[in-house]
Design a protein around this motif. Structure first.
Motif, PDB file in Angstrom:
ATOM      1  N   VAL A  93       0.847  -1.197   0.000  1.00 38.86           N
ATOM      2  CA  VAL A  93       0.000   0.000   0.000  1.00 38.86           C
ATOM      3  C   VAL A  93       0.882   1.246   0.000  1.00 38.86           C
ATOM      4  CG1 VAL A  93      -1.590   1.378   1.415  1.00 38.86           C
ATOM      5  CG2 VAL A  93      -2.057  -1.043   1.004  1.00 38.86           C
ATOM      6  N   ILE A  94       1.919   1.227   0.804  1.00 34.10           N
ATOM      7  CA  ILE A  94       2.838   2.374   0.852  1.00 34.10           C
ATOM      8  C   ILE A  94       3.503   2.569  -0.509  1.00 34.10           C
ATOM      9  CG2 ILE A  94       4.908   3.303   1.949  1.00 34.10           C
ATOM     10  CD1 ILE A  94       4.006   1.668   4.502  1.00 34.10           C
ATOM     11  N   ARG A  95       4.004   1.481  -1.096  1.00 33.62           N
ATOM     12  CA  ARG A  95       4.633   1.577  -2.421  1.00 33.62           C
ATOM     13  C   ARG A  95       3.628   2.054  -3.471  1.00 33.62           C
ATOM     14  NH1 ARG A  95       7.440  -3.675  -4.495  1.00 33.62           N
ATOM     15  NH2 ARG A  95       5.293  -4.368  -4.588  1.00 33.62           N
ATOM     16  N   ASN A  96       2.402   1.542  -3.418  1.00 29.87           N
ATOM     17  CA  ASN A  96       1.378   1.966  -4.379  1.00 29.87           C
ATOM     18  C   ASN A  96       1.055   3.447  -4.212  1.00 29.87           C
ATOM     19  OD1 ASN A  96       1.276  -0.634  -5.388  1.00 29.87           O
ATOM     20  ND2 ASN A  96      -0.494  -1.223  -4.152  1.00 29.87           N
ATOM     21  N   ARG A  97       1.049   3.922  -2.987  1.00 21.87           N
ATOM     22  CA  ARG A  97       0.834   5.358  -2.758  1.00 21.87           C
ATOM     23  C   ARG A  97       1.995   6.169  -3.326  1.00 21.87           C
ATOM     24  NH1 ARG A  97      -2.014   6.802   2.964  1.00 21.87           N
ATOM     25  NH2 ARG A  97      -3.935   5.638   2.599  1.00 21.87           N
ATOM     26  N   LEU A  98       3.193   5.695  -3.142  1.00 24.19           N
ATOM     27  CA  LEU A  98       4.364   6.386  -3.687  1.00 24.19           C
ATOM     28  C   LEU A  98       4.248   6.486  -5.206  1.00 24.19           C
ATOM     29  CD1 LEU A  98       7.197   7.638  -3.278  1.00 24.19           C
ATOM     30  CD2 LEU A  98       8.113   5.317  -3.450  1.00 24.19           C
ATOM     31  N   ARG A  99       3.817   5.429  -5.840  1.00 24.45           N
ATOM     32  CA  ARG A  99       3.699   5.409  -7.306  1.00 24.45           C
ATOM     33  C   ARG A  99       2.681   6.424  -7.813  1.00 24.45           C
ATOM     34  NH1 ARG A  99       3.889  -1.163  -8.040  1.00 24.45           N
ATOM     35  NH2 ARG A  99       6.166  -1.322  -7.976  1.00 24.45           N
ATOM     36  N   THR A 100       1.664   6.734  -7.021  1.00 20.58           N
ATOM     37  CA  THR A 100       0.651   7.705  -7.454  1.00 20.58           C
ATOM     38  C   THR A 100       1.125   9.137  -7.268  1.00 20.58           C
ATOM     39  OG1 THR A 100      -0.470   8.007  -5.319  1.00 20.58           O
ATOM     40  CG2 THR A 100      -1.203   6.142  -6.710  1.00 20.58           C
ATOM     41  N   ASN A 101       2.118   9.342  -6.416  1.00 17.60           N
ATOM     42  CA  ASN A 101       2.645  10.664  -6.082  1.00 17.60           C
ATOM     43  C   ASN A 101       1.600  11.566  -5.414  1.00 17.60           C
ATOM     44  OD1 ASN A 101       4.914  12.281  -5.862  1.00 17.60           O
ATOM     45  ND2 ASN A 101       4.524  13.331  -7.783  1.00 17.60           N
TER      46      ASN A 101
ATOM     47  N   TRP B 116      13.749  -6.537   6.268  1.00 11.98           N
ATOM     48  CA  TRP B 116      13.809  -7.463   5.130  1.00 11.98           C
ATOM     49  C   TRP B 116      12.619  -7.215   4.193  1.00 11.98           C
ATOM     50  CZ3 TRP B 116      10.441 -11.713   4.254  1.00 11.98           C
ATOM     51  CH2 TRP B 116      10.856 -12.593   3.238  1.00 11.98           C
ATOM     52  N   VAL B 117      11.411  -7.093   4.769  1.00  9.66           N
ATOM     53  CA  VAL B 117      10.215  -6.802   3.975  1.00  9.66           C
ATOM     54  C   VAL B 117      10.364  -5.452   3.275  1.00  9.66           C
ATOM     55  CG1 VAL B 117       7.732  -6.261   4.113  1.00  9.66           C
ATOM     56  CG2 VAL B 117       8.649  -8.247   5.336  1.00  9.66           C
ATOM     57  N   ALA B 118      10.791  -4.435   4.021  1.00  7.86           N
ATOM     58  CA  ALA B 118      10.932  -3.089   3.452  1.00  7.86           C
ATOM     59  C   ALA B 118      11.929  -3.079   2.292  1.00  7.86           C
ATOM     60  CB  ALA B 118      11.343  -2.108   4.540  1.00  7.86           C
ATOM     61  N   GLN B 119      13.014  -3.828   2.416  1.00 11.10           N
ATOM     62  CA  GLN B 119      13.983  -3.922   1.306  1.00 11.10           C
ATOM     63  C   GLN B 119      13.329  -4.553   0.080  1.00 11.10           C
ATOM     64  OE1 GLN B 119      17.052  -6.047   3.402  1.00 11.10           O
ATOM     65  NE2 GLN B 119      18.260  -4.189   3.734  1.00 11.10           N
ATOM     66  N   GLY B 120      12.510  -5.571   0.318  1.00 15.70           N
ATOM     67  CA  GLY B 120      11.793  -6.213  -0.786  1.00 15.70           C
ATOM     68  C   GLY B 120      10.779  -5.296  -1.440  1.00 15.70           C
ATOM     69  N   ILE B 121      10.133  -4.466  -0.648  1.00 12.61           N
ATOM     70  CA  ILE B 121       9.182  -3.485  -1.185  1.00 12.61           C
ATOM     71  C   ILE B 121       9.932  -2.454  -2.018  1.00 12.61           C
ATOM     72  CG2 ILE B 121       7.601  -1.597  -0.544  1.00 12.61           C
ATOM     73  CD1 ILE B 121       6.372  -4.390  -0.132  1.00 12.61           C
ATOM     74  N   GLN B 122      10.994  -1.892  -1.454  1.00 15.39           N
ATOM     75  CA  GLN B 122      11.757  -0.862  -2.167  1.00 15.39           C
ATOM     76  C   GLN B 122      12.370  -1.385  -3.468  1.00 15.39           C
ATOM     77  OE1 GLN B 122      14.641   0.754   0.606  1.00 15.39           O
ATOM     78  NE2 GLN B 122      13.390   2.579   0.865  1.00 15.39           N
ATOM     79  N   SER B 123      12.875  -2.593  -3.447  1.00 12.72           N
ATOM     80  CA  SER B 123      13.559  -3.139  -4.626  1.00 12.72           C
ATOM     81  C   SER B 123      12.593  -3.701  -5.659  1.00 12.72           C
ATOM     82  CB  SER B 123      14.531  -4.242  -4.198  1.00 12.72           C
ATOM     83  OG  SER B 123      13.804  -5.377  -3.742  1.00 12.72           O
ATOM     84  N   GLY B 124      11.324  -3.892  -5.272  1.00 12.09           N
ATOM     85  CA  GLY B 124      10.342  -4.472  -6.183  1.00 12.09           C
ATOM     86  C   GLY B 124      10.312  -5.985  -6.161  1.00 12.09           C
ATOM     87  N   VAL B 125      11.090  -6.608  -5.279  1.00 11.68           N
ATOM     88  CA  VAL B 125      11.106  -8.064  -5.174  1.00 11.68           C
ATOM     89  C   VAL B 125       9.771  -8.593  -4.653  1.00 11.68           C
ATOM     90  CG1 VAL B 125      12.166 -10.014  -3.955  1.00 11.68           C
ATOM     91  CG2 VAL B 125      13.601  -8.241  -4.955  1.00 11.68           C
ATOM     92  N   CYS B 126       9.136  -7.871  -3.735  1.00 11.62           N
ATOM     93  CA  CYS B 126       7.840  -8.300  -3.184  1.00 11.62           C
ATOM     94  C   CYS B 126       6.743  -7.978  -4.183  1.00 11.62           C
ATOM     95  CB  CYS B 126       7.547  -7.587  -1.858  1.00 11.62           C
ATOM     96  SG  CYS B 126       8.610  -8.099  -0.520  1.00 11.62           S
ATOM     97  N   ARG B 127       6.027  -9.010  -4.594  1.00  7.64           N
ATOM     98  CA  ARG B 127       4.926  -8.792  -5.544  1.00  7.64           C
ATOM     99  C   ARG B 127       3.802  -8.026  -4.859  1.00  7.64           C
ATOM    100  NH1 ARG B 127       0.651 -11.842  -4.365  1.00  7.64           N
ATOM    101  NH2 ARG B 127       0.963 -13.655  -3.047  1.00  7.64           N
ATOM    102  N   ASP B 128       3.001  -7.339  -5.664  1.00  4.81           N
ATOM    103  CA  ASP B 128       1.863  -6.579  -5.142  1.00  4.81           C
ATOM    104  C   ASP B 128       0.724  -7.552  -4.843  1.00  4.81           C
ATOM    105  OD1 ASP B 128      -0.224  -4.898  -4.521  1.00  4.81           O
ATOM    106  OD2 ASP B 128      -0.045  -3.675  -6.313  1.00  4.81           O
ATOM    107  N   ASN B 129       0.570  -7.894  -3.580  1.00  8.08           N
ATOM    108  CA  ASN B 129      -0.464  -8.860  -3.180  1.00  8.08           C
ATOM    109  C   ASN B 129      -1.778  -8.176  -2.810  1.00  8.08           C
ATOM    110  OD1 ASN B 129       0.447  -7.777  -0.759  1.00  8.08           O
ATOM    111  ND2 ASN B 129       0.687  -9.735   0.278  1.00  8.08           N
ATOM    112  N   VAL B 130      -1.905  -6.869  -3.118  1.00 12.63           N
ATOM    113  CA  VAL B 130      -3.128  -6.130  -2.787  1.00 12.63           C
ATOM    114  C   VAL B 130      -3.731  -5.431  -4.010  1.00 12.63           C
ATOM    115  CG1 VAL B 130      -2.603  -5.867  -0.337  1.00 12.63           C
ATOM    116  CG2 VAL B 130      -1.817  -4.114  -1.956  1.00 12.63           C
ATOM    117  N   ASP B 131      -3.359  -5.882  -5.204  1.00 14.82           N
ATOM    118  CA  ASP B 131      -3.983  -5.416  -6.444  1.00 14.82           C
ATOM    119  C   ASP B 131      -4.038  -3.893  -6.551  1.00 14.82           C
ATOM    120  OD1 ASP B 131      -5.173  -5.776  -8.936  1.00 14.82           O
ATOM    121  OD2 ASP B 131      -7.188  -5.961  -8.103  1.00 14.82           O
ATOM    122  N   ASN B 132      -2.890  -3.245  -6.336  1.00 17.05           N
ATOM    123  CA  ASN B 132      -2.752  -1.788  -6.455  1.00 17.05           C
ATOM    124  C   ASN B 132      -3.524  -0.993  -5.406  1.00 17.05           C
ATOM    125  OD1 ASN B 132      -0.949  -1.648  -8.739  1.00 17.05           O
ATOM    126  ND2 ASN B 132      -2.674  -2.409  -9.952  1.00 17.05           N
TER     127      ASN B 132
END
Length: 143
Positions: free
Chosen positions: A31-39, A93-109
């Motif tokens: 959710v945080i990454r998706n919010r970042l993507r929307t700016n 570890w999770v945050a690194q995966g979120i930042q790097s894009g390794v963690c897939r989006d499991n919440v459909d944007n």
């Protein structure tokens, strides 16, 4: 010393989802990454996480004991003490995966969520979640 983008992201997930299984922690991170993507909430993890009234863990009104715990952890990190809490270590570890894009989006944007044991927020009335993971319901398309 100040908090890095990774620190703020890991601490936010800690404050919002530390009791969840890893999939739930990843979901909040997404959710945080998706919010970042929307700016819409800012152009950095820090600005998104610390946006006014967006993540209750960063406000005493969202729960004084949770806020105090987060502030203590942040102070320790800024003082140069590495996290010794195993949950916080996992969240880095999770945050690194979120930042790097390794963690897939499991919440459909999704860009919003709430804890299902809490009262439904006004913005969720009439909306259907795109995902439910443990105690969080996730939503996209919220204005």
């Amino acid at each position: 010393m100040t908090l890095s983008q990774l620190d703020v992201l890991a601490l936010t997930i800690y404050g919002e989802a530390r009791g969840e299984p890893v999939e739930g922690k990843i979901a909040v991170g997404n959710v945080i990454r998706n919010r970042l993507r929307t700016n819409r909430w800012g152009a950095s993890y820090e600005s998104v996480c610390l946006a006014h009234l967006q993540f209750s863990c960063w406000s005493p009104a969202g729960g004084a004991s949770n806020y105090a715990a987060l502030q203590r952890l942040a102070a320790n990190i800024m003082a140069g003490h590495p996290p010794i809490d195993p949950v916080l270590a996992e969240l880095y570890w999770v945050a690194q995966g979120i930042q790097s894009g390794v963690c897939r989006d499991n919440v459909d944007n999704a860009t919003f969520y709430y804890v299902t044991r809490s009262p439904m927020p006004a913005w969720a009335v009439g909306q259907s979640p795109v995902a439910v993971i443990e105690s969080h319901s996730f939503f996209s398309g919220i204005r």
